[in-house]
Design an enzyme around this catalytic site. Structure first.
Site, PDB file in Angstrom:
ATOM      1  N   PRO A  12     -11.232 -28.726 -14.217  1.00 58.82           N
ATOM      2  CA  PRO A  12     -11.694 -28.518 -13.502  1.00 58.82           C
ATOM      3  C   PRO A  12     -12.400 -27.698 -12.023  1.00 58.82           C
ATOM      4  CG  PRO A  12     -10.504 -26.307 -14.899  1.00 58.82           C
ATOM      5  CD  PRO A  12     -11.145 -27.761 -15.730  1.00 58.82           C
ATOM      6  N   GLU A  13     -13.619 -28.384 -11.454  1.00 55.96           N
ATOM      7  CA  GLU A  13     -14.124 -27.944 -10.605  1.00 55.96           C
ATOM      8  C   GLU A  13     -13.612 -26.819  -9.638  1.00 55.96           C
ATOM      9  OE1 GLU A  13     -17.114 -30.895 -10.299  1.00 55.96           O
ATOM     10  OE2 GLU A  13     -17.184 -31.843 -12.562  1.00 55.96           O
TER      11      GLU A  13
END
Length: 302
Positions: A12-13
């Site tokens: 996840p960014e």
DNA sequence: CTTCAAACCTGTGGGC
DNA sequence: TGCCCACAGGTTTGAA
């Protein structure tokens, strides 16, 4: 062909974390913790109070707001404290019926005084963590103390484009390293760094000090566009390891132009995308659109 | 001060 | 079939 499939792991960014934050917000804000349980002590390894202290300190606290900077999200508990979360590589925050089965990767669990849905922090690879922490002055904004040192992300009001440009070209490093430096610009990870560089037609190894103002501007626009588009799509996610708060997978993966596309034709010029080892991970780029910089010589002074 | 890389962690998949 | 190892990577930490 190394194109990510639904069985590969994607971290996840910013867009994914924002998707989680927005999804969680309406489920937990205004609710008061009845019980807090740490199922794996590693999940709170950064909290000096330890698992028991953390659980005790969380009991009775009310979630007031859900906030985010870069890849971090936090729940304000009052004016001076917050529950800070980082999802690491595989973290999820899931809301659901309290009596549903406990999956083996649940690291922490919160129930609420209203008896409604519980909140579970699930993390297969345990790079993520939770901690109860003080609020402090960060970059032009109040943030949890442990992340006071990270920069604003390019989608928040506190982000200063001029300051970013000045600090970027002052660095003595490669442009991709700079994009991944959370103290310079936060929220960008390996996937969106490659996508932004492809879009801006810049090679990952380009020395930051050789970037012209127009290239810096192009790069920042590319970063913003990539993050914004991913956010609209609900965040990139390829498999069950990353799902949003409702357990639904994202679907932005189809619009990736560089990341994971080794050997596939560039969407601009059809040249096969190449993969390079970089910082113990991978960089994907188009050898034609993103020209490798020539050996660079420091400027002669005097 | 800066930049860099090892270490942390576990599931997956390719090679043999 | 099954074992081994490379790989995935964000952040912290400590070294240079």
């Amino acid at each position: 062909m190394a194109r990510p499939t639904r069985t590969e792991v994607v971290v996840p960014e910013l867009p994914e974390v924002e998707t989680v934050r927005a999804g969680i917000e309406r489920h937990v804000v205004g609710r008061t913790v009845a019980t807090a349980e740490v199922l794996n002590p590693r999940a709170v390894r950064r909290d000096p109070a330890g698992p028991d202290g953390f659980a005790a300190a969380m009991t009775g606290r009310t979630f007031l707001r859900a906030e985010r900077r870069g890849k971090y999200l936090w729940f304000a508990l009052d004016d001076s404290e917050a529950l800070l979360a980082h999802l690491g590589m595989s973290g999820q925050l899931l809301v659901g019926e309290p009596d549903r089965p406990l999956s083996p990767h649940v690291r922490a669990r919160f129930t609420f005084t209203d008896g409604g849905p519980d909140l579970r922090f699930t993390d297969q690879r345990t790079f993520g963590h939770l901690m109860l922490t003080e609020i402090a002055d960060g970059e032009r904004r109040l943030v949890p103390e442990p992340i006071a040192h990270i920069a604003a992300d390019p989608l928040e009001a506190a982000f200063d484009a001029k300051d970013f440009a000045a600090r970027l070209v002052h660095k003595k490093t490669q442009v991709k390293r700079a994009l991944l430096d959370q103290s310079l610009i936060s929220g960008v990870g390996n996937i969106y760094a490659d996508e932004a560089l492809w879009r801006a037609k810049l090679h990952w190894a380009r020395p930051t000090e050789t970037l012209k103002p127009a290239e810096v501007s192009r790069l920042l626009d590319a970063v913003r566009d990539v993050l914004t588009e991913a956010l609209k799509a609900g965040g990139t996610s390829f498999d069950a390891l990353y799902v949003n708060v409702n357990g639904e997978s994202g679907y932005f993966d189809r619009s990736l132009h560089a990341y994971g596309r080794e050997g596939e034709p560039c969407d601009r010029c059809a040249t096969p995308i190449r993969r390079d080892a970089f910082m113990n991970r991978s960089s994907y780029s188009c050898p034609r659109c993103q020209r490798r910089p020539r050996a660079w010589q420091p400027p002669v002074v005097g």
